[in-house]
Enzyme design. Structure first.
Site, mmCIF file in Angstrom:
data_model
loop_
_atom_site.group_PDB
_atom_site.id
_atom_site.type_symbol
_atom_site.label_atom_id
_atom_site.label_comp_id
_atom_site.label_asym_id
_atom_site.label_seq_id
_atom_site.Cartn_x
_atom_site.Cartn_y
_atom_site.Cartn_z
ATOM 1 N N LYS A 44 9.612 -16.774 12.475
ATOM 2 C CA LYS A 44 10.678 -16.391 13.418
ATOM 3 C C LYS A 44 10.899 -17.586 14.356
ATOM 4 O O LYS A 44 9.955 -18.319 14.668
ATOM 5 C CB LYS A 44 10.222 -15.152 14.210
ATOM 6 C CG LYS A 44 11.197 -14.666 15.256
ATOM 7 C CD LYS A 44 12.429 -14.022 14.668
ATOM 8 C CE LYS A 44 13.451 -13.657 15.763
ATOM 9 N NZ LYS A 44 14.780 -13.404 15.204
ATOM 10 N N CYS A 125 21.834 -19.617 16.655
ATOM 11 C CA CYS A 125 21.619 -18.208 16.995
ATOM 12 C C CYS A 125 22.852 -17.678 17.748
ATOM 13 O O CYS A 125 23.227 -18.217 18.789
ATOM 14 C CB CYS A 125 20.368 -18.031 17.854
ATOM 15 S SG CYS A 125 20.142 -16.294 18.306
#
Ligand code: SIN
Length: 317
Positions: A44, A125
């Protein structure tokens, strides 16, 4: 039948890996990936400190795909550096420091780690409240990469075997590919991952007259089958542009992979490896074995020893 591949000097037994996102946040999840048929583990995206992420509900999925606004929940970069010691498979740490300063701090530590095979710098992101996607601002991306590589190159004890790549958002207009390539080729990048989710989509729950997720008024990154054509075109366009300009950066494909045939399509378009996100979340790590078997069956039927014999070989009709 072989699915093996190579990203620069990093040899992988399989071209299948997880996308940074689902099921790669805790050490237990990373160990599950370790025990799966994937060729590589991706963490992650790590920030400087532990992060709770955005308010829930922040993920919703149906048969066409997913929407998420996770907001980078993660354990903080040191956790992912420490996790490397428990992993024997190739391990790529995804990094998103939120600020340039934090990213440089993380990158400086990660690049010295002998047990980390590579870094994927997340420039895309879409779920950071109040922030845009860095890779849509080419000037900012350029100065960001300059600082990142300056930091890496100034670490005397850096692990020179590490590969370094960036995760990009989808681009939609063809003029972007040469422009983005002109920036990427200035740096010793080994790979790009295309694509992150399509940012700021909206899925509606008609019955309840609500959005499907809470953060950002319901806007989030769209993944899954909705985005496969965009993922394929981004891989193809960067692959062709890199060939045209003789740029030695390899492309990892991502977006809507659910089956062996999806993997084969990405490889045909020019991907050197692929990442699986939404379908991994649905099916768990068994997805890698199922898809590997589907790819092998197809290769056998088509008398091909290795998936890489197809790489980039797409013809225009
Ligand atoms: C998130 O945590 O919000 C997803 C990460 C990403 O899309 O880069």
């Amino acid at each position: 039948m072989s699915l093996s591949t190579q990203i620069s000097n990093l040899e992988l037994d399989s071209c299948l890996m997880n996308a940074s996102g689902p099921l790669c946040t805790t050490l237990e999840q990373l160990k599950n990936l370790q025990n799966s048929s994937s060729g590589c583990i991706v963490s992650k995206s790590a920030t400087l400190e532990h992060r709770k992420g955005n308010p829930e509900p922040r993920y919703w999925d149906h048969d066409l795909g997913s929407i998420n606004s996770m907001g980078l929940p993660n354990e903080g970069y040191q956790y992912y550096i420490d996790s490397a010691k428990s992993l024997t498979k190739p391990y790529i740490m995804s990094v998103n420091g939120l600020t340039l300063e934090d990213t440089l701090h993380i990158v400086a530590q990660v690049c010295q780690e002998p047990s980390i095979s590579g870094m994927e710098i997340n420039l895309s992101c879409p779920n950071l409240i109040g922030k845009g996607q860095l890779a849509y601002d080419l000037e900012k991306m350029d100065s960001y990469l300059e600082a990142v590589f300056h930091t890496i190159n100034s670490q005397e004890d850096r692990n020179k075997n590490q590969i370094v790549g960036v995760k990009l958002p989808p681009y939609f207009d063809l003029h972007w590919y040469p422009q983005v390539t002109n920036i990427l080729k200035k740096y010793p990048l080994h790979f790009i991952t295309c694509v992150n989710s399509i940012g700021n989509g909206l899925l509606v729950d008609l019955e309840n007259r609500t959005t499907r997720i809470r953060p950002k008024d319901g806007m989030g990154g769209i993944g899954g089958i909705y985005i496969k054509p965009i993922g394929l075109s981004n891989v193809r366009n960067f692959y062709l542009e890199f060939q045209k300009q003789n740029v030695p950066i390899q492309v990892i494909g991502c977006g809507g992979i659910q089956s062996g045939e999806d993997v084969l399509e990405y490889i045909l378009c020019g991907a050197q490896a692929v990442q699986i996100g939404t379908q991994l979340y649905r099916e768990g790590v068994e997805v890698f074995h199922r898809i590997e078997e589907e790819v092998k069956e197809w290769l056998q039927k088509n008398n091909l020893e290795s998936i890489m014999l197809l790489q980039g070989k797409l013809n225009t009709i």
